[in-house]
Design a protein around this motif. Structure first.
Motif, PDB file in Angstrom:
ATOM      1  N   ASN A 201       0.826  -1.203   0.000  1.00  0.00           N
ATOM      2  CA  ASN A 201       0.000   0.000   0.000  1.00  0.00           C
ATOM      3  C   ASN A 201       0.860   1.253   0.000  1.00  0.00           C
ATOM      4  OD1 ASN A 201      -1.915   1.947   0.317  1.00  0.00           O
ATOM      5  ND2 ASN A 201      -2.573   1.314   2.357  1.00  0.00           N
ATOM      6  N   PRO A 202       1.001   1.899  -1.161  1.00  0.00           N
ATOM      7  CA  PRO A 202       0.329   1.576  -2.413  1.00  0.00           C
ATOM      8  C   PRO A 202       1.205   0.774  -3.387  1.00  0.00           C
ATOM      9  CG  PRO A 202       1.282   3.764  -2.558  1.00  0.00           C
ATOM     10  CD  PRO A 202       1.690   3.204  -1.225  1.00  0.00           C
ATOM     11  N   ASP A 214       5.408   0.552  -1.381  1.00  0.00           N
ATOM     12  CA  ASP A 214       5.503   0.331   0.062  1.00  0.00           C
ATOM     13  C   ASP A 214       5.066  -1.102   0.355  1.00  0.00           C
ATOM     14  OD1 ASP A 214       5.853   0.780   2.796  1.00  0.00           O
ATOM     15  OD2 ASP A 214       3.818   1.553   3.072  1.00  0.00           O
ATOM     16  N   ARG A 216       4.577  -3.995   3.795  1.00  0.00           N
ATOM     17  CA  ARG A 216       4.626  -4.234   5.237  1.00  0.00           C
ATOM     18  C   ARG A 216       4.231  -5.688   5.480  1.00  0.00           C
ATOM     19  NH1 ARG A 216       3.096   0.563   7.213  1.00  0.00           N
ATOM     20  NH2 ARG A 216       0.999   0.513   6.418  1.00  0.00           N
TER      21      ARG A 216
HETATM   22 MG    MG Z   1       2.072   2.809   2.752  1.00  0.00          MG
END
Ligand code: MG
Ligand code: ADP
Length: 220
Positions: A201-202, A214, A216
């Protein structure tokens, strides 16, 4: 500070995803300002610097992301500013350094996520990035494993699908690239049951490709 020992950094998350065939923006860890500048010269400008700390979940919330850095002087300054605002916001945070990555040109922003359902296990989510996803909850879900056929359907069933086809002069997003990315993410989470949560995201989608800027990952 968020207690998140199980959080992998952006650099670690992207490295795992890249190995699994999920396209990500090339991202390197700099442990000092000097290293940030030498990596910048290697990668070329414009660049992005982000805080790298497993104690900071939302990097941009506390001044941890600096976009569009045009030269080494700006990189050096951004490095200092990122560290000082993070130290102020999270005095206890263990800071690993900053991530350095090229500034990706604008594209259609989409997100892909994985979370675990008590009953169904890993479930993938797809949606448009930004306000559409946050306010309208315009997303689709499929249980892992997600086949190419499933990915095709989940992309087409969001209300914002026409945005992906291009509107008001905006360039379209490559649907085949997004389908492939979703299938790769599904294969990745299937092979790694120790992943509890994943967030791309995104992702920036272009007429010919899609790249996560990005990433995670949270482990069990
Ligand atoms: Mg992000
Ligand atoms: P956060 O931890 O706050 O989600 P992100 O890494 O997503 O941090 O960065 C915040 C925003 O900055 C993103 O939503 C995106 O719009 C922009 N951004 C991040 N990385 C890049 C990049 N490499 N190129 C262009 N824009 C980026």
């Amino acid at each position: 500070m968020v207690k998140s020992q199980n959080l992998l950094t952006e650099v670690e998350s992207k490295a795992l995803l890249k190995k699994a065939g999920v396209p990500v923006v090339e991202t390197k860890l700099a442990r000092s300002k000097k290293e940030a500048i030498s990596i910048s010269n290697e990668l070329g400008f414009p660049l992005v610097l982000k805080i790298s700390s497993t104690d900071v979940v939302h990097k941009s919330d506390s001044g941890g992301v600096r976009l569009g850095l045009a030269n080494a002087t700006q990189v050096g300054k951004a490095y200092t500013e990122i560290l000082s605002s993070i130290k102020q916001a999270y005095p206890q945070a263990h800071i690993e350094g900053v991530s350095v990555q090229p500034m990706a040109p604008p594209g259609v922003e989409v997100i892909v996520g994985m979370s675990k359902d008590a009953q169904f296990g890993p479930v993938l989510m797809f949606g448009l990035g930004g306000i559409l996803v946050e306010v309208l909850k315009d997303v689709s879900f499929r249980i892992v494993p997600v086949t190419a056929r499933d990915a095709r359907a989940m992309i087409r069933e969001i209300k914002g699908y026409p945005v992906l086809e291009g509107y008001r002069g905006q360039k379209p997003a490559s649907i085949p690239a997004l389908e492939k990315l979703i299938v790769k993410v599904s294969q990745f989470v299937e092979k790694n049951p120790q992943i509890r949560e994943l967030d791309l995201n995104p992702i920036f989608a272009y007429p010919d490709k899609a790249v996560a800027v990005d990433a995670r990952i949270i482990l069990e």
